[in-house]
Design a protein around this motif. Structure first.
Motif, short mmCIF file in Angstrom:
data_model
loop_
_atom_site.label_atom_id
_atom_site.label_comp_id
_atom_site.label_asym_id
_atom_site.label_seq_id
_atom_site.Cartn_x
_atom_site.Cartn_y
_atom_site.Cartn_z
N TYR A 78 22.72 24.53 -4.99
CA TYR A 78 24.05 24.48 -5.59
C TYR A 78 24.57 25.87 -5.89
O TYR A 78 23.80 26.81 -6.11
CB TYR A 78 24.02 23.68 -6.90
CG TYR A 78 23.77 22.21 -6.71
CD1 TYR A 78 24.83 21.31 -6.60
CD2 TYR A 78 22.48 21.71 -6.61
CE1 TYR A 78 24.60 19.96 -6.42
CE2 TYR A 78 22.24 20.36 -6.42
CZ TYR A 78 23.31 19.49 -6.33
OH TYR A 78 23.09 18.15 -6.13
N ASP A 79 25.90 25.97 -5.95
CA ASP A 79 26.57 27.13 -6.54
C ASP A 79 27.02 26.68 -7.92
O ASP A 79 27.26 25.49 -8.15
CB ASP A 79 27.80 27.52 -5.72
CG ASP A 79 27.44 28.03 -4.33
OD1 ASP A 79 26.31 28.53 -4.13
OD2 ASP A 79 28.31 27.93 -3.43
N ALA A 80 27.11 27.62 -8.85
CA ALA A 80 27.54 27.30 -10.21
C ALA A 80 28.73 28.16 -10.59
O ALA A 80 28.80 29.34 -10.23
CB ALA A 80 26.40 27.52 -11.20
N LYS A 81 29.65 27.55 -11.32
CA LYS A 81 30.77 28.26 -11.92
C LYS A 81 30.46 28.30 -13.42
O LYS A 81 30.35 27.27 -14.06
CB LYS A 81 32.08 27.52 -11.66
CG LYS A 81 33.31 28.30 -12.06
CD LYS A 81 34.58 27.49 -11.87
CE LYS A 81 34.85 27.16 -10.42
NZ LYS A 81 36.13 26.44 -10.24
N VAL A 82 30.29 29.52 -13.94
CA VAL A 82 29.89 29.72 -15.33
C VAL A 82 31.07 30.33 -16.08
O VAL A 82 31.59 31.37 -15.68
CB VAL A 82 28.66 30.66 -15.42
CG1 VAL A 82 28.19 30.80 -16.85
CG2 VAL A 82 27.52 30.15 -14.52
N SER A 83 31.48 29.68 -17.16
CA SER A 83 32.63 30.15 -17.95
C SER A 83 32.18 30.54 -19.35
O SER A 83 31.27 29.94 -19.92
CB SER A 83 33.68 29.05 -18.05
OG SER A 83 34.08 28.62 -16.77
N TYR A 84 32.87 31.55 -19.88
CA TYR A 84 32.60 32.04 -21.22
C TYR A 84 33.88 32.02 -22.04
O TYR A 84 34.98 32.00 -21.48
CB TYR A 84 32.06 33.48 -21.15
CG TYR A 84 30.74 33.57 -20.44
CD1 TYR A 84 29.55 33.35 -21.12
CD2 TYR A 84 30.67 33.86 -19.08
CE1 TYR A 84 28.33 33.42 -20.47
CE2 TYR A 84 29.45 33.93 -18.42
CZ TYR A 84 28.29 33.72 -19.12
OH TYR A 84 27.08 33.77 -18.47
N ARG A 85 33.75 32.08 -23.35
CA ARG A 85 34.93 32.18 -24.23
C ARG A 85 35.74 33.40 -23.79
O ARG A 85 35.18 34.40 -23.36
CB ARG A 85 34.51 32.36 -25.68
CG ARG A 85 33.81 31.17 -26.26
CD ARG A 85 33.46 31.44 -27.71
NE ARG A 85 32.33 30.61 -28.10
CZ ARG A 85 31.38 30.98 -28.93
NH1 ARG A 85 31.40 32.18 -29.47
NH2 ARG A 85 30.42 30.16 -29.24
N GLY A 86 37.03 33.32 -23.95
CA GLY A 86 37.89 34.44 -23.56
C GLY A 86 38.22 34.42 -22.09
O GLY A 86 38.66 35.42 -21.54
N SER A 87 37.96 33.34 -21.40
CA SER A 87 38.33 33.07 -20.01
C SER A 87 37.53 33.84 -18.96
O SER A 87 37.90 33.81 -17.79
CB SER A 87 39.84 33.25 -19.79
OG SER A 87 40.19 34.61 -19.79
N LYS A 88 36.46 34.54 -19.32
CA LYS A 88 35.61 35.16 -18.30
C LYS A 88 34.91 34.04 -17.52
O LYS A 88 34.41 33.08 -18.10
CB LYS A 88 34.56 36.07 -18.94
CG LYS A 88 33.63 36.69 -17.92
CD LYS A 88 32.57 37.56 -18.60
CE LYS A 88 31.58 38.07 -17.58
NZ LYS A 88 30.50 38.84 -18.20
#
Length: 115
Positions: A78-88
């Motif tokens: 799989y590929d993963a899309k990782v999101s953080y607070r502040g839209s990174k």
């Protein structure tokens, strides 16, 4: 008759251990330096993103060194899309996910980050 009792006794000892080993499911271990607020998976190279897995967590985020149960995903790459607070948001490519196993994401795995 004593052989049957031996088999029964061994079953009582072994089967609970097997039951405990099974059923933990697939888990993500967040080894990045920040709290993850979004985590989506896609079959490797497909850009067909599934649901936000962080919604499986009680506080809807995955802190550093916390594990997250992943649901609705079969073993594979799989590929993963990782999101953080502040839209990174960053991508992690070609993760091998195995049944009833933990896989980790660390800062060095994060690619193509955008804010």
């Amino acid at each position: 008759m004593s052989r049957a009792w031996l088999v029964a006794g061994v079953s009582l000892i072994v089967l609970p251990g097997i039951a405990l080993a099974q059923g933990k499911g697939i888990r993500l271990w967040n080894l990045t330096s920040a709290t993850i607020s979004g985590f989506q998976l896609s079959p490797a190279g497909k850009n067909d993103w599934g649901p936000n897995q962080t919604l499986n967590d009680k506080d809807k985020e995955v802190d550093h060194d916390e594990r997250l149960k992943i649901t609705g995903v079969e073993p594979g790459r799989y590929d993963a899309k990782v999101s953080y607070r502040g839209s990174k948001q960053c991508l992690v490519r070609d993760i091998e996910i195995k049944a009833d196993a933990v896989f980790s994401i660390s800062d060095k795995d994060l690619k193509d980050c955008s804010k």
